[in-house]
Design an enzyme around this catalytic site. Structure first.
Site, PDB file in Angstrom:
ATOM      1  N   ASP A  95     -27.718 -24.253 -14.601  1.00 24.21           N
ATOM      2  CA  ASP A  95     -28.892 -23.384 -14.736  1.00 24.21           C
ATOM      3  C   ASP A  95     -28.972 -22.262 -13.703  1.00 24.21           C
ATOM      4  O   ASP A  95     -30.063 -21.824 -13.316  1.00 24.21           O
ATOM      5  CB  ASP A  95     -30.174 -24.225 -14.721  1.00 24.21           C
ATOM      6  CG  ASP A  95     -30.392 -24.890 -16.070  1.00 24.21           C
ATOM      7  OD1 ASP A  95     -30.052 -24.266 -17.093  1.00 24.21           O
ATOM      8  OD2 ASP A  95     -30.880 -26.028 -16.106  1.00 24.21           O
ATOM      9  N   ASP A 155     -29.326 -24.171 -24.388  1.00 25.76           N
ATOM     10  CA  ASP A 155     -30.064 -23.412 -23.368  1.00 25.76           C
ATOM     11  C   ASP A 155     -29.147 -22.496 -22.555  1.00 25.76           C
ATOM     12  O   ASP A 155     -29.581 -21.479 -22.011  1.00 25.76           O
ATOM     13  CB  ASP A 155     -30.772 -24.357 -22.375  1.00 25.76           C
ATOM     14  CG  ASP A 155     -31.356 -25.604 -22.998  1.00 25.76           C
ATOM     15  OD1 ASP A 155     -30.819 -26.071 -24.007  1.00 25.76           O
ATOM     16  OD2 ASP A 155     -32.334 -26.138 -22.454  1.00 25.76           O
TER      17      ASP A 155
HETATM   18  N1  GLY Z   1     -33.596 -25.760 -20.124  1.00 25.45           N
HETATM   19  C1  GLY Z   1     -34.370 -26.944 -20.170  1.00 25.45           C
HETATM   20  C2  GLY Z   1     -35.610 -26.783 -20.945  1.00 25.45           C
HETATM   21  O1  GLY Z   1     -35.773 -25.806 -21.671  1.00 25.45           O
HETATM   22  O2  GLY Z   1     -36.453 -27.674 -20.853  1.00 25.45           O
END
Ligand code: GLY
Length: 386
Positions: A95, A155
């Protein structure tokens, strides 16, 4: 459905900026948690995947107001993010884009802050260190190469703009190359024939072949987690802008249609798109993310001379924003809540998923951020940091 008017947009933006300003004293040296509890975020250290969104909101407030107080506070976060990546605190995951794009890439683009550039480039290096040659993807979580974590998640499309930026900034194509390869793998495997998407996708660590789709935060493996579908919508629009590859814009359309077709009458998505009526919690953040994706795509269609499509997606974005304004936006005078957007869902446990429950029917940090981004985008002229 009605669209958000320009008057409503201005009121909503000024309302949001007032809340952000009010929150500055509490969140200058500490970060905002991923979700509120009973409407209130608590302050945390810079350790979550979500802590970039709050500085992103502050930068957006700065762009709207020119008030140097916002830039000053956002600059304090730049130092915190630089320290985090230098000391490698909780960065063993993919992330890096969510963390470093709205904080440090923004700080570099707006203020030419050299520490911000340095930190964001280190984060890009960290992100590409998770690339798996066997399978051609960026591993989302866990120990690198472990079979039970040999997967990517939808994501990640929002983490890739950090890599395109790093290549532009350094002239080194390696970041972009990995972003392109990951996007190809994702687009080849993550979408079902009806254009809904899997949240996570496993690859075979020995052969690199696709294995199966799974969920973590969605209701079940073959349902469509609302936020996953939303990340896909915005991610594909961004993939098109960064690559010029028409295939991604072609995919954007049915993936978006799937999302819109599953919305209930009031247009606030349920947390998983398998639910289309009833009492299940909503995830307002998905609607805010999709609104940003639609505005991103509308700009691309306009550049291509496809004005009808540009109008169509801009109108859908305004309809989502109107629904969020009517049903979810927090009023600045409401002291019971320190977020911007209610009715988000971080992770809801189901009998079939593997998530740790958190933040159900609460404000979520990225919901606030993308609501704010969409409000700023709708005003026109915003230079994206994604
Ligand atoms: N990227 C994790 C979420 O959207 O909860």
């Amino acid at each position: 459905m009605r669209e958000m008017t320009e008057v409503e947009r201005k009121v909503a933006l000024s309302n949001a900026i007032s809340i952000i300003r009010r929150n500055l004293p509490e969140y200058t040296y500490e970060c905002q948690d991923a979700n509120s509890i009973d409407g209130l975020y608590k302050p945390i250290n810079n350790i979550e995947w979500t802590t970039g969104f709050w500085p992103g909101e502050i930068w957006l407030a700065y762009l709207e107001t020119d008030d140097e107080l916002f830039a000053h506070v956002a600059g304090i976060f730049t130092e915190s993010f630089r320290d985090r990546i230098i000391r490698k605190v909780a960065v063993d995951h993919h992330d890096m884009g969510f963390l470093y794009t709205p904080s440090c890439v923004a700080a570099w683009k707006i203020k030419k802050d050299a520490h911000a550039r340095e930190a964001a480039l280190m984060a890009a290096d960290q992100l590409i260190s998770r690339f798996q040659e066997k399978g051609q993807f960026i591993q989302a979580w866990g120990t690198m190469g472990a079979r039970d974590n040999y997967r990517y998640i939808i994501d990640c499309l929002l983490n890739l703009p950090l890599l395109y930026w790093a290549s532009e900034e350094t002239g080194d194509a390696k970041y972009r190359d990995i972003a392109l390869r990951h996007t190809q793998t994702c687009c080849a495997n993550s979408f079902r024939s009806d254009w809904s998407c899997y949240h996570t996708f496993f690859m075979d660590p020995e052969t690199g072949e696709p294995v199966r789709g799974e969920t973590c935060q969605g209701y079940k493996a073959d349902s469509s987690w609302a936020r996953g579908q939303a990340w896909a919508v915005y991610g594909l629009a961004l993939a098109y802008r960064h690559t010029g590859n028409e295939k991604y814009l072609e995919m954007f359309e049915p993936v978006s249609k799937y999302f819109m077709d599953k919305l209930p009458e009031d247009m606030i998505p349920y947390w998983d798109l398998i639910f289309t009526s009833g009492e299940e919690p909503r995830d307002s953040s998905s609607a805010a993310i999709v609104a940003c994706g639609f505005l991103e795509a509308a700009d691309s269609y306009e550049k291509r001379g496809e004005y009808e499509k540009a109008r169509h997606y801009r109108s859908l974005a305004k309809q989502l924003m109107k629904a969020l304004w009517d049903k979810c936006a927090v009023n600045k005078d409401d002291a019971s809540c320190n977020g911007l957007l209610r009715h988000g869902t971080y992770s809801k446990k189901s009998p079939y998923n593997t998530c740790t429950p958190a933040g159900v029917d609460e404000c979520v940090s990225w919901g606030d951020y993308y609501w704010m981004e969409a409000l700023v985008r709708l005003g026109g002229g915003w230079k994206s940091w994604w």
